[in-house]
Design a protein around this motif. Structure first.
Motif, PDB file in Angstrom:
ATOM      1  N   GLU A  93       4.855 -34.028  35.118  1.00 22.97           N
ATOM      2  CA  GLU A  93       3.945 -34.997  35.727  1.00 22.97           C
ATOM      3  C   GLU A  93       2.636 -35.100  34.939  1.00 22.97           C
ATOM      4  O   GLU A  93       1.973 -36.129  34.948  1.00 22.97           O
ATOM      5  CB  GLU A  93       3.648 -34.547  37.168  1.00 22.97           C
ATOM      6  N   ASP A 116       6.539 -30.654  38.214  1.00 16.81           N
ATOM      7  CA  ASP A 116       5.155 -30.924  38.622  1.00 16.81           C
ATOM      8  C   ASP A 116       4.496 -29.549  38.599  1.00 16.81           C
ATOM      9  O   ASP A 116       4.687 -28.739  39.512  1.00 16.81           O
ATOM     10  CB  ASP A 116       5.105 -31.543  40.024  1.00 16.81           C
ATOM     11  N   ASP A 119       1.228 -28.958  42.078  1.00 17.33           N
ATOM     12  CA  ASP A 119       1.171 -30.012  43.089  1.00 17.33           C
ATOM     13  C   ASP A 119       0.073 -29.689  44.096  1.00 17.33           C
ATOM     14  O   ASP A 119      -0.130 -28.525  44.438  1.00 17.33           O
ATOM     15  CB  ASP A 119       2.531 -30.092  43.805  1.00 17.33           C
ATOM     16  N   GLY A 120      -0.605 -30.737  44.543  1.00 18.45           N
ATOM     17  CA  GLY A 120      -1.694 -30.535  45.508  1.00 18.45           C
ATOM     18  C   GLY A 120      -2.968 -30.140  44.796  1.00 18.45           C
ATOM     19  O   GLY A 120      -3.779 -29.374  45.311  1.00 18.45           O
ATOM     20  N   ARG A 277       5.747 -39.000  43.215  1.00 16.76           N
ATOM     21  CA  ARG A 277       6.600 -39.354  42.068  1.00 16.76           C
ATOM     22  C   ARG A 277       8.043 -39.006  42.404  1.00 16.76           C
ATOM     23  O   ARG A 277       8.349 -37.884  42.807  1.00 16.76           O
ATOM     24  CB  ARG A 277       6.186 -38.605  40.801  1.00 16.76           C
ATOM     25  N   GLU A 281       8.564 -34.985  42.248  1.00 16.91           N
ATOM     26  CA  GLU A 281       8.254 -34.488  43.587  1.00 16.91           C
ATOM     27  C   GLU A 281       9.353 -34.801  44.605  1.00 16.91           C
ATOM     28  O   GLU A 281       9.843 -33.916  45.297  1.00 16.91           O
ATOM     29  CB  GLU A 281       6.914 -35.086  44.054  1.00 16.91           C
TER      30      GLU A 281
END
Ligand code: AHM
Ligand code: MG
Length: 332
Positions: A93, A116, A119-120, A277, A281
Motif C-alpha cells: 500500500e 499493508d 494499517d490504521g 483498498r 485490506e
C-alpha cells in the motif's frame, strides 16, 4: 495442537499435513513472522524515539501522509521478502507500484505477497492499536521470469494464505492458510508467538457495529436506515447495538471476530468507492472472515470474487458476523 504450541510449529504442522508441500510457504510465513517481530519492537518504542514519531513530510501515491513508522514497516517487510527466495514480487500500500525482485533466486519464487505494512496509521502517534495485513498468492506468470502486474491482480478466491498482526495491548498474529483461522499472541520475554486463539469463529451474531459515523450525511439511504436500526430501542432483538470504532480496521475486525459484530466502510457521495483498498485490506480480511464463518461484501458482491483492475483500487467494505451482515443487506 497442544498448549504452548508456537506459530512456527503450527505452520510446519499445517504444511506437512498437505500433499505436495515443498516447504516454501512455510519459509515465507516464517519470514513474515520475523519481520513482524522487528516491526513490533520498533512500534513499542514509538513515543520514546523522537525520530520515529511524526510525519515523513512526504505523501504516498494516494495523497496520504506517510508516517515514519509506515515507512519503517514497509522497508522491513520488503527487505525480509527479498532476503528470502520464496517470493518473486511484492505489492505494498505504501509503494507506487509493485516490486518485481531482480535476484535470480527470487525470480524462481512461486509466490507474490500483497501487504499493508501499517494499517490504521493515523493512530500511530497516539498509542492506539495498529496492524499489518498481508495476503499471499501463487504467481500466474512462469517461474524464472520477473513478476508482472497480473500476478497481483488476482481474485481473492486465489489467496493461499492471509493474516494480520495487531500491535495492541499485546501483539497478536492471526493467520489462515485455508484451514481455519488461528491467533498467536507474542510473548516478548522469549520472543515467541504462542497459539492463544485456536480455530477462531465469528459468533453468528453480535452486539457491536463499527463505522465512522461522522460520514453519515454522505452515506446511501440504505446505510443510513441500517444505522438508525442499530440505534433503535428494541429489547427483543437486543437493540440498540453498541458502537465501537477504533479507526484501525485490523483492530476493529479483530474485536468483532472475537466478540461478534459488524464493521463497515461503505461508499459515500464523496468517495463512491469507499476508502479501503481492495487488494491490501479488503481481500485478506474477507479471506479470514470467510475462514472464520463470517461474511465480507461490498454490499452486492462477495469481496473474494471481485476481479481487481488496478493495484490501489478502493472498495466499499462490509464484514462481520453472518446474521448481522445479512441483516444489513436487507437495507440495501
Ligand atoms: P490506512 O491504511 O491509511 O491506515 O487507512 C485505513 C484505515 C482503516 O484501518 C480504518 O478503519 C480507516 O482507515 C479509518 O478511516 P477513517 O479515519 O476515515 O474512519
Ligand atoms: Mg490500511
Amino acid at each position: 495442537m497442544g498448549k504452548f504450541t508456537t506459530l512456527g510449529e503450527h505452520i510446519l504442522h499445517s504444511q506437512y499435513a498437505k500433499a505436495n508441500s515443498t516447504g516454501e510457504l512455510t519459509h515465507l510465513l516464517s519470514c513474515i513472522r520475523l519481520a513482524a517481530k522487528v516491526v513490533n519492537s520498533e512500534i513499542n518504542k514509538a513515543g520514546l524515539v523522537d525520530e520515529i514519531m511524526g510525519k515523513m513530510g512526504k505523501t504516498n501515491i494516494q495523497g496520504e501522509d506517510q508516517q515514519k513508522l509506515d515507512d519503517y514497516a514497509n522497508r522491513k517487510f520488503i527487505d525480509a521478502f527479498e532476503a528470502r527466495s520464496q517470493i518473486c514480487g511484492v505489492a505494498s500500500e505504501e509503494e507506487d507500484s509493485y516490486i518485481a525482485f531482480e535476484k535470480e533466486s527470487c525470480r524462481n519464487g512461486k509466490y507474490v505477497v500483497l501487504i499493508d505494512p501499517l494499517d490504521g496509521s493515523s493512530n500511530i502517534d497516539v498509542n492506539v492499536s495498529i496492524g499489518t495485513i498481508f495476503s499471499i498468492y501463487r504467481r500466474v506468470t512462469p517461474i524464472g521470469s520477473k513478476a508482472e502486474l497480473k500476478d497481483f491482480l488476482q481474485k481473492g478466491t486465489e489467496i493461499v494464505a492471509a493474516g494480520y498482526v495487531v500491535y495492541g495491548s499485546s501483539t497478536i498474529m492471526v493467520l489462515s492458510v485455508g484451514q481455519g483461522v488461528h491467533g498467536f499472541t507474542f510473548d516478548p520475554s522469549v520472543g515467541v508467538f504462542y497459539l492463544s486463539h485456536d480455530n477462531i469463529q465469528f459468533p453468528k451474531s453480535g452486539s457491536i457495529y463499527s463505522v465512522n459515523e461522522g460520514n453519515y450525511p454522505f452515506f446511501s439511504d440504505g446505510i443510513k436506515s441500517y444505522l438508525r436500526y442499530c440505534k433503535e430501542h428494541d429489547d427483543a432483538s437486543g437493540r440498540p447495538l453498541t458502537s465501537r470504532y477504533i479507526g484501525s480496521m485490523v483492530s476493529d475486525f479483530h474485536r468483532n471476530m472475537i466478540k461478534g459484530g459488524i464493521y463497515l466502510y461503505p461508499s459515500t457521495t464523496l468517495a463512491p468507492q469507499g476508502k479501503l483498498r481492495l487488494l491490501y485490506e479488503c481481500k485478506p480480511m474477507a479471506f479470514l472472515a470467510e475462514q472464520a464463518g463470517g461474511i465480507a461484501t461490498d454490499g452486492q458482491n462477495r469481496i473474494l470474487e471481485i476481479e481487481p483492475t488496478e493495484l490501489h483500487q478502493r472498495c466499499p467494505f462490509i464484514v462481520g458476523s453472518p446474521d448481522m451482515v445479512n441483516k444489513l443487506k436487507e437495507f440495501l
